[in-house]
Design an enzyme around this catalytic site. Structure first.
Site, PDB file in Angstrom:
ATOM      1  N   ASN A   1       0.868  -1.179   0.000  1.00 50.65           N
ATOM      2  CA  ASN A   1       0.000   0.000   0.000  1.00 50.65           C
ATOM      3  C   ASN A   1       0.904   1.228   0.000  1.00 50.65           C
ATOM      4  O   ASN A   1       1.475   1.576   1.032  1.00 50.65           O
ATOM      5  CB  ASN A   1      -0.890  -0.024   1.256  1.00 50.65           C
ATOM      6  CG  ASN A   1      -1.746   1.220   1.387  1.00 50.65           C
ATOM      7  OD1 ASN A   1      -1.808   2.043   0.467  1.00 50.65           O
ATOM      8  ND2 ASN A   1      -2.412   1.375   2.521  1.00 50.65           N
TER       9      ASN A   1
ATOM     10  N   LYS B   1       0.094   4.264  -0.379  1.00 51.55           N
ATOM     11  CA  LYS B   1      -0.552   5.453   0.194  1.00 51.55           C
ATOM     12  C   LYS B   1      -0.302   6.674  -0.710  1.00 51.55           C
ATOM     13  O   LYS B   1      -0.294   6.522  -1.917  1.00 51.55           O
ATOM     14  CB  LYS B   1      -0.061   5.663   1.628  1.00 51.55           C
ATOM     15  CG  LYS B   1      -0.221   4.395   2.483  1.00 51.55           C
ATOM     16  CD  LYS B   1      -0.063   4.627   3.933  1.00 51.55           C
ATOM     17  CE  LYS B   1      -0.263   3.308   4.679  1.00 51.55           C
ATOM     18  NZ  LYS B   1      -0.254   3.449   6.123  1.00 51.55           N
TER      19      LYS B   1
ATOM     20  N   HIS C   1      -9.705   1.189   4.837  1.00 53.10           N
ATOM     21  CA  HIS C   1      -8.444   1.435   5.553  1.00 53.10           C
ATOM     22  C   HIS C   1      -8.687   2.448   6.676  1.00 53.10           C
ATOM     23  O   HIS C   1      -9.481   3.363   6.543  1.00 53.10           O
ATOM     24  CB  HIS C   1      -7.392   1.969   4.578  1.00 53.10           C
ATOM     25  CG  HIS C   1      -6.021   1.974   5.162  1.00 53.10           C
ATOM     26  ND1 HIS C   1      -5.599   2.943   6.051  1.00 53.10           N
ATOM     27  CD2 HIS C   1      -4.976   1.114   5.018  1.00 53.10           C
ATOM     28  CE1 HIS C   1      -4.349   2.677   6.421  1.00 53.10           C
ATOM     29  NE2 HIS C   1      -3.957   1.575   5.804  1.00 53.10           N
TER      30      HIS C   1
ATOM     31  N   GLU D   1      -7.017   4.854   7.697  1.00 58.38           N
ATOM     32  CA  GLU D   1      -6.757   6.261   7.351  1.00 58.38           C
ATOM     33  C   GLU D   1      -7.944   6.862   6.605  1.00 58.38           C
ATOM     34  O   GLU D   1      -8.218   8.063   6.706  1.00 58.38           O
ATOM     35  CB  GLU D   1      -5.450   6.368   6.546  1.00 58.38           C
ATOM     36  CG  GLU D   1      -4.249   6.149   7.452  1.00 58.38           C
ATOM     37  CD  GLU D   1      -2.988   5.644   6.771  1.00 58.38           C
ATOM     38  OE1 GLU D   1      -2.939   5.599   5.527  1.00 58.38           O
ATOM     39  OE2 GLU D   1      -2.049   5.274   7.500  1.00 58.38           O
TER      40      GLU D   1
ATOM     41  N   GLU E   1      -5.612  -4.831  10.796  1.00 59.41           N
ATOM     42  CA  GLU E   1      -4.637  -3.767  11.018  1.00 59.41           C
ATOM     43  C   GLU E   1      -4.980  -3.023  12.304  1.00 59.41           C
ATOM     44  O   GLU E   1      -5.815  -2.108  12.288  1.00 59.41           O
ATOM     45  CB  GLU E   1      -4.661  -2.776   9.850  1.00 59.41           C
ATOM     46  CG  GLU E   1      -4.321  -3.388   8.519  1.00 59.41           C
ATOM     47  CD  GLU E   1      -3.701  -2.373   7.570  1.00 59.41           C
ATOM     48  OE1 GLU E   1      -2.600  -2.622   7.109  1.00 59.41           O
ATOM     49  OE2 GLU E   1      -4.318  -1.332   7.322  1.00 59.41           O
TER      50      GLU E   1
ATOM     51  N   GLY F   1       2.008   2.679  10.836  1.00 62.23           N
ATOM     52  CA  GLY F   1       2.938   3.802  10.669  1.00 62.23           C
ATOM     53  C   GLY F   1       3.620   4.243  11.945  1.00 62.23           C
ATOM     54  O   GLY F   1       4.255   5.293  11.985  1.00 62.23           O
TER      55      GLY F   1
ATOM     56  N   SER G   1       3.076  -1.611  10.426  1.00 64.13           N
ATOM     57  CA  SER G   1       4.537  -1.534  10.628  1.00 64.13           C
ATOM     58  C   SER G   1       5.252  -2.838  10.303  1.00 64.13           C
ATOM     59  O   SER G   1       6.269  -3.156  10.923  1.00 64.13           O
ATOM     60  CB  SER G   1       4.855  -1.087  12.061  1.00 64.13           C
ATOM     61  OG  SER G   1       4.330   0.201  12.294  1.00 64.13           O
TER      62      SER G   1
HETATM   63  P1  PGA Z   1       2.514   0.655   7.707  1.00 63.06           P
HETATM   64  O1  PGA Z   1       1.100   0.785   7.012  1.00 63.06           O
HETATM   65  O2  PGA Z   1       3.118  -0.631   7.244  1.00 63.06           O
HETATM   66  O3  PGA Z   1       3.287   1.873   7.262  1.00 63.06           O
HETATM   67  O4  PGA Z   1       2.264   0.651   9.191  1.00 63.06           O
HETATM   68  C1  PGA Z   1       0.274  -0.343   6.869  1.00 63.06           C
HETATM   69  C2  PGA Z   1      -1.051   0.072   6.297  1.00 63.06           C
HETATM   70  O5  PGA Z   1      -1.522   1.153   6.613  1.00 63.06           O
HETATM   71  O6  PGA Z   1      -1.659  -0.670   5.496  1.00 63.06           O
END
Ligand code: PGA
Length: 284
Positions: free
Chosen positions: A22, A24, A106, A108, A177, A183, A223
């Site tokens: 992903n 982003k 997601h 976010e 998640e 993140g 992460s």
């Molecule tokens: P990250 O993001 O690996 O940077 O924590 C994972 C995600 O949001 O799918």
């Protein structure tokens, strides 16, 4: 060299191992194709399903760049309505032919765009109509985990989402998640993620999937790096990862997919030899 316990089991043998990148809001149409090609070359493991989800404007260049590589392309989102006056949004039909996957729900998007479970359920329906395979993200906040409510929270997310989506999706993939791990550099413990994956399949079973819930891939996200992926893939209930930050780094993706290939190959062996072999839990 990838490390970590390999613990395949008969149930897991029916599920593919998937690594989903992903990206982003990173990369531009000018550089996304080159990054995709570099990742494809560094992760050439046919046993592992590989998907890259770039920003909308880079879907076409990434799709062109990945032609013939075996790496599939996904979108990061889509709109919950079929078409209409939704300035700046992207519908399922606009994605048809460009992607075979789409991330839905997601955290976010939930946080920054006020997406509700109901709306996310409608997005699942749009994916289904367009023949796009959804990766549904679910996960709890830190205070919910600390209060011992993580499994209940995720179960509620699933229930409300499927109420709105109206039908079960045979090609569904779930990404667990935990919001506090995205993140932040923090990860869930492998055992907690595994427990959640089991709870997710149980909830799906109760929501209408029945025995087919055992076939739904559950990924871990939050992460994930080449150093931490082994802890999750050591769990037979976990089928891969949704990778954010580390998915922009070719070396990281190479390490993550190399570890995933060990699990995928072990599952293939179990799958080929499973009949009448008794309890196969444990290292191959
Ligand atoms: P990250 O993001 O690996 O940077 O924590 C994972 C995600 O949001 O799918």
């Amino acid at each position: 060299m990838p490390t970590g316990r390999l613990v395949p089991c008969d149930d897991a043998a029916v599920r593919p191992v998937l690594i989903v990148a992903n990206w982003k809001m990173n990369t531009t149409p000018a550089d996304a194709g080159d990054l995709a090609v570099a990742i494809a070359a560094a992760t050439d493991e046919p046993a592992v399903g590989r998907v890259i989800c770039p920003p909308f404007v880079s879907l076409q260049p990434v799709r062109d760049a990945l032609a013939g590589s075996g790496v599939e392309v996904g979108a990061q989102d889509l709109h919950h309505e079929v078409s209409g006056a939704y300035t700046g949004d992207i519908s399922a039909s606009m994605l048809e032919g460009l992607v075979s996957w789409c991330i839905v729900g997601h955290s976010e998007r939930r946080r920054d765009h006020g997406e509700t479970d109901e709306r996310i359920g409608h997005k699942l329906a749009r994916c289904r109509e367009a023949g796009i395979r959804p990766i549904l993200c679910v996960g709890e906040q830190l205070q919910e985990r600390e209060a011992g409510r993580a499994i209940a929270v995720v179960g509620e997310q699933l229930r409300r989402t499927f109420e709105a989506s109206a039908r079960m999706d045979e090609r569904l993939v779930i990404a667990y998640e935990p919001v506090w791990a995205i993140g932040t550099g923090l990860t869930a413990r492998g055992a907690d993620a595994a427990e959640m994956a089991e709870a997710i399949r149980q909830a799906l079973g109760e929501l209408g999937y029945g025995a087919r819930a055992a076939e739904v891939p559950v990924l871990y996200g939050g992460s994930v790096t080449s150093a931490s992926i082994g802890e999750f893939l050591a769990e037979p209930t976990i089928d891969g990862a949704l990778v954010g930050g580390a998915s922009l780094k070719v070396d990281e993706m190479a390490g993550i997919v190399a570890r995933a290939a060990l699990t995928a190959r072990a599952r293939q062996v179990i799958g080929e030899t499973s009949s009448g072999a008794g309890d196969r839990r444990g290292d191959p």
